[in-house]
Design an enzyme around this catalytic site. Structure first.
Site, PDB file in Angstrom:
ATOM      1  N   GLU A 211       0.747 -41.459  40.973  1.00  0.00           N
ATOM      2  CA  GLU A 211       1.909 -40.753  40.437  1.00  0.00           C
ATOM      3  C   GLU A 211       2.249 -39.650  41.451  1.00  0.00           C
ATOM      4  O   GLU A 211       1.362 -38.903  41.874  1.00  0.00           O
ATOM      5  CB  GLU A 211       1.576 -40.152  39.060  1.00  0.00           C
ATOM      6  CG  GLU A 211       2.750 -39.567  38.330  1.00  0.00           C
ATOM      7  CD  GLU A 211       3.611 -40.614  37.585  1.00  0.00           C
ATOM      8  OE1 GLU A 211       3.383 -41.825  37.736  1.00  0.00           O
ATOM      9  OE2 GLU A 211       4.527 -40.194  36.872  1.00  0.00           O
TER      10      GLU A 211
ATOM     11  N   LYS B 156      -1.068 -44.379  26.492  1.00  0.00           N
ATOM     12  CA  LYS B 156      -0.637 -43.011  26.796  1.00  0.00           C
ATOM     13  C   LYS B 156      -0.557 -42.188  25.525  1.00  0.00           C
ATOM     14  O   LYS B 156      -0.155 -42.694  24.475  1.00  0.00           O
ATOM     15  CB  LYS B 156       0.710 -43.030  27.523  1.00  0.00           C
ATOM     16  CG  LYS B 156       1.800 -43.747  26.757  1.00  0.00           C
ATOM     17  CD  LYS B 156       3.015 -44.036  27.637  1.00  0.00           C
ATOM     18  CE  LYS B 156       4.050 -44.808  26.852  1.00  0.00           C
ATOM     19  NZ  LYS B 156       5.082 -45.441  27.642  1.00  0.00           N
TER      20      LYS B 156
ATOM     21  N   GLU C 121      -7.447 -39.692  31.711  1.00  0.00           N
ATOM     22  CA  GLU C 121      -6.868 -38.995  32.871  1.00  0.00           C
ATOM     23  C   GLU C 121      -5.659 -38.178  32.448  1.00  0.00           C
ATOM     24  O   GLU C 121      -4.986 -38.531  31.469  1.00  0.00           O
ATOM     25  CB  GLU C 121      -6.378 -40.017  33.909  1.00  0.00           C
ATOM     26  CG  GLU C 121      -7.485 -40.679  34.674  1.00  0.00           C
ATOM     27  CD  GLU C 121      -6.950 -41.816  35.549  1.00  0.00           C
ATOM     28  OE1 GLU C 121      -5.748 -42.138  35.496  1.00  0.00           O
ATOM     29  OE2 GLU C 121      -7.772 -42.386  36.274  1.00  0.00           O
TER      30      GLU C 121
ATOM     31  N   ARG D 262       6.068 -43.043  39.403  1.00  0.00           N
ATOM     32  CA  ARG D 262       5.006 -43.991  39.725  1.00  0.00           C
ATOM     33  C   ARG D 262       5.243 -44.566  41.121  1.00  0.00           C
ATOM     34  O   ARG D 262       6.349 -44.981  41.450  1.00  0.00           O
ATOM     35  CB  ARG D 262       5.017 -45.116  38.700  1.00  0.00           C
ATOM     36  CG  ARG D 262       3.850 -46.052  38.837  1.00  0.00           C
ATOM     37  CD  ARG D 262       3.625 -46.726  37.515  1.00  0.00           C
ATOM     38  NE  ARG D 262       2.524 -47.638  37.511  1.00  0.00           N
ATOM     39  CZ  ARG D 262       2.091 -48.244  36.415  1.00  0.00           C
ATOM     40  NH1 ARG D 262       2.675 -47.993  35.266  1.00  0.00           N
ATOM     41  NH2 ARG D 262       1.085 -49.074  36.457  1.00  0.00           N
TER      42      ARG D 262
ATOM     43  N   LYS E 228      -1.953 -37.323  32.371  1.00  0.00           N
ATOM     44  CA  LYS E 228      -0.731 -38.103  32.601  1.00  0.00           C
ATOM     45  C   LYS E 228       0.275 -37.190  33.296  1.00  0.00           C
ATOM     46  O   LYS E 228       0.812 -36.266  32.690  1.00  0.00           O
ATOM     47  CB  LYS E 228      -0.159 -38.616  31.275  1.00  0.00           C
ATOM     48  CG  LYS E 228       1.108 -39.448  31.459  1.00  0.00           C
ATOM     49  CD  LYS E 228       1.647 -39.910  30.125  1.00  0.00           C
ATOM     50  CE  LYS E 228       2.736 -40.948  30.258  1.00  0.00           C
ATOM     51  NZ  LYS E 228       3.837 -40.602  31.120  1.00  0.00           N
TER      52      LYS E 228
END
Ligand code: AMP
Length: 548
Positions: free
Chosen positions: A298, A419, A246, A253, A248
């Protein structure tokens, strides 16, 4: 229970730096406590009056405490300030001032734990006109009934800095030993309810009930964290193939809790931000087609003219402001990118695998330009992942790799997701010391000691000094932020309660005997303040070792 019993335990704790000894002291003490006392005692041992899931704060900083000590001790504010310089700590100053006073007055010494709780619990509701005087009076009442040792700890409790060396880890281990439960089980329960007072009361009543502590709507959970990788190949190695990759997003958050028409939102630090984002609440109500759910997303700020994402720094101005929220939502509108589902209609999804959680998430979101599923692909192809990474770093921060088969593990950095960012030479660290500047900057802090975390004993280990990358405004802002955190002054150097987290970039990590960590950062520069991170979420010593 007398407060004296607790202050004696704090003194015992202060006499050792050994984790095992501290754990044993607390284990003995916890075993003797009544279940109605243990919750508050556990909080105070960690230096926090309210549980982590409770947004209440005392809002008393050094200056107000100095005034309270002056009034209670019958001395001038200047005298208290002078004594603070000598003792280097306001708790020790309180001990001295109250000790002096007690030599000339009689004291009752009947301060109870209940009285301390009653007074401290009144403070957060004191707002508006006259609130400073009211707070002062209520703390002064406690200090007047305290002996010098109690005054020391009351002062530190009020300022939120116990300095006994006891952190969550020691409390967790001591509770485990006292009630014959593993530390892991305690941590798991805590990560779900984020309330050590509730966890300890549950243990005290019946240790078996610890496994009944579950995720609860409107009580924020400790979020799952992501490890760092340095290439697409490494990303797949960590999470397996195929994976969901996905974008980032570079925002904040957001934990969304919804029941019918009631929506509450929390940051990863468990702070509630519902009031600051009425626009987000509206999008959630319109587009999340579930009666009861907890979703992770997010939230990103966008430029209203260009519709381009703004850096996180901009969004943090919205987080801080509690007024003019409607104007701010026009100046910096937000978009919400949903990426995980933790609860749906009373069922916890934490033990379901990510692919199932993701499918369910997709099924309950009716996307529109303001709220949608995070952009991603399910793939086993490195070149597809590279393509998304190139896209991801153009406007956002990079990509996330997610293990399709993994459950949601609250509060831990287990590698169920990783990440991959554009710059790899960066670290989140906490500021633990500051130095006054020179020349025109002599009233501001001009350089800062950075530290990483040793999670085993909750200690912060220095790793370098930061003095570049700041604008004048940032030096001023940082000085304002750090002043209330000063624990000790020593000429131009001050020791701080670890609280302010910064993201820094550096050229290299070298071995070095100069710093506690055994490493030094070469040429660290500030990238940004990480207001969204707490000191226990920063880089650990093993992260540093790995990067080195
Ligand atoms: P970092 O803040 O660098 O530790 O990176 C982890 C953070 O990335 C998470 O805490 C989220 O706030 C954020 N993030 C952005 N996009 C996503 C996404 N698609 N999935 C998970 N986390 C994301």
């Amino acid at each position: 229970m007398k407060f004296k019993e607790l202050s004696q335990v704090f003194t015992k704790l202060s006499s050792t730096t050994k984790r095992l000894e501290m754990t044993a002291i607390l284990e003995d003490f916890f075993k003797k406590l009544k279940c109605e006392d243990i919750g508050f005692v556990v909080q105070l041992c960690m230096g926090k009056v309210f549980p982590a899931n409770d947004p209440k704060e005392l809002g008393i900083a050094n200056n107000m405490m100095i005034e309270t000590l002056a009034i209670t001790g019958g001395v001038s504010v200047e005298d208290v300030k002078k004594l603070w310089k000598i003792h280097g700590d306001l708790g020790e100053t309180a001990k001295y001032v109250i000790g002096k006073k007690k030599q000339v007055t009689l004291y009752s010494n009947d301060l109870t734990l209940d009285k301390v709780k009653e007074n401290l619990y009144k403070i957060p509701d004191m707002t508006g006109k006259g609130s400073v005087e009211k707070k002062l009076k209520i703390v002064s009442e406690l200090l007047s009934n305290a002996d010098p040792e109690e005054a020391l700890y009351l002062t530190r409790i009020v300022l939120g800095s116990m300095r006994t060396g006891v952190g969550e880890g020691v409390v967790r281990d001591a509770l485990g030993k006292a009630f014959n439960v593993t530390s892991d089980d305690i941590e798991k329960a805590y990560n779900l309810c984020t309330d050590y007072s509730y966890v300890s009361e549950t243990l005290c009543k019946n240790p078996k009930n610890i496994s009944n502590i579950k995720l609860k709507l409107f009580s924020p959970i400790k979020v799952m964290l992501f490890k760092k990788v340095s290439s697409v190949k490494e990303g797949f190695e960590e999470v397996g193939k195929p994976a969901i990759i996905e974008v980032k997003y570079d925002g904040m958050r957001l934990q969304i809790h919804k029941l019918g028409n009631e929506v509450r939102m929390f940051t990863r630090n468990l702070d509630e931000v519902t009031r600051q984002f009425p626009d987000a609440v509206k999008y959630i109500k319109e587009s999340i087609k579930a009666n009861e759910c907890i979703i992770e997303a997010e939230m990103v700020g966008f430029n209203p003219k260009t519709d381009k994402p703004e850096p996180f720094q901009q969004l943090s101005t919205r987080i801080k402001r509690k007024y003019d929220v409607d104007k701010l939502s026009k100046d910096l509108p937000v978009k919400i990118f949903c990426f995980d589902l933790l609860m749906l209609d009373k069922k916890s999804f934490l033990d379901d695998n990510f692919e199932e959680r993701h499918n369910k998430l997709v099924s309950i979101i009716k996307p529109n330009p303001n709220i949608m599923i995070a952009k991603g692909i399910k793939t086993d192809s490195e070149s597809d992942a590279e393509k998304l990474f190139t896209e991801g770093i153009k406007e956002q921060e990079g990509v996330m790799f997610k293990n399709l088969k993994a459950p949601y593990q609250a509060g831990s950095r287990v590698g169920f997701g990783v990440k991959l960012k554009s710059h790899m030479t960066e670290l989140d660290l906490v500021i633990t010391e500051a130095y006054y500047g020179k020349g025109k900057r002599r009233d501001w802090f001009g350089s800062f000691t950075l530290s990483c975390l040793d999670p085993d004993d909750g200690k912060y280990l220095s790793i370098g000094k930061l003095g570049t990358g700041f604008s004048d405004e940032q030096f001023e802002e940082l000085t304002k932020k750090l002043k209330p955190l000063v624990m000790k002054e020593n000429n131009e150097k001050v020791v701080l309660t670890p609280s302010v987290v910064v993201e820094v970039e550096y050229e290299e990590i070298q071995k070095s005997p100069t710093y506690d960590s055994g490493f030094a950062l070469r040429f660290p520069r500030l990238i940004r303040f990480r207001n969204d991170k707490k000191p226990d979420e920063i880089a650990t010593i093993s992260d540093v070792e790995e990067l080195a």
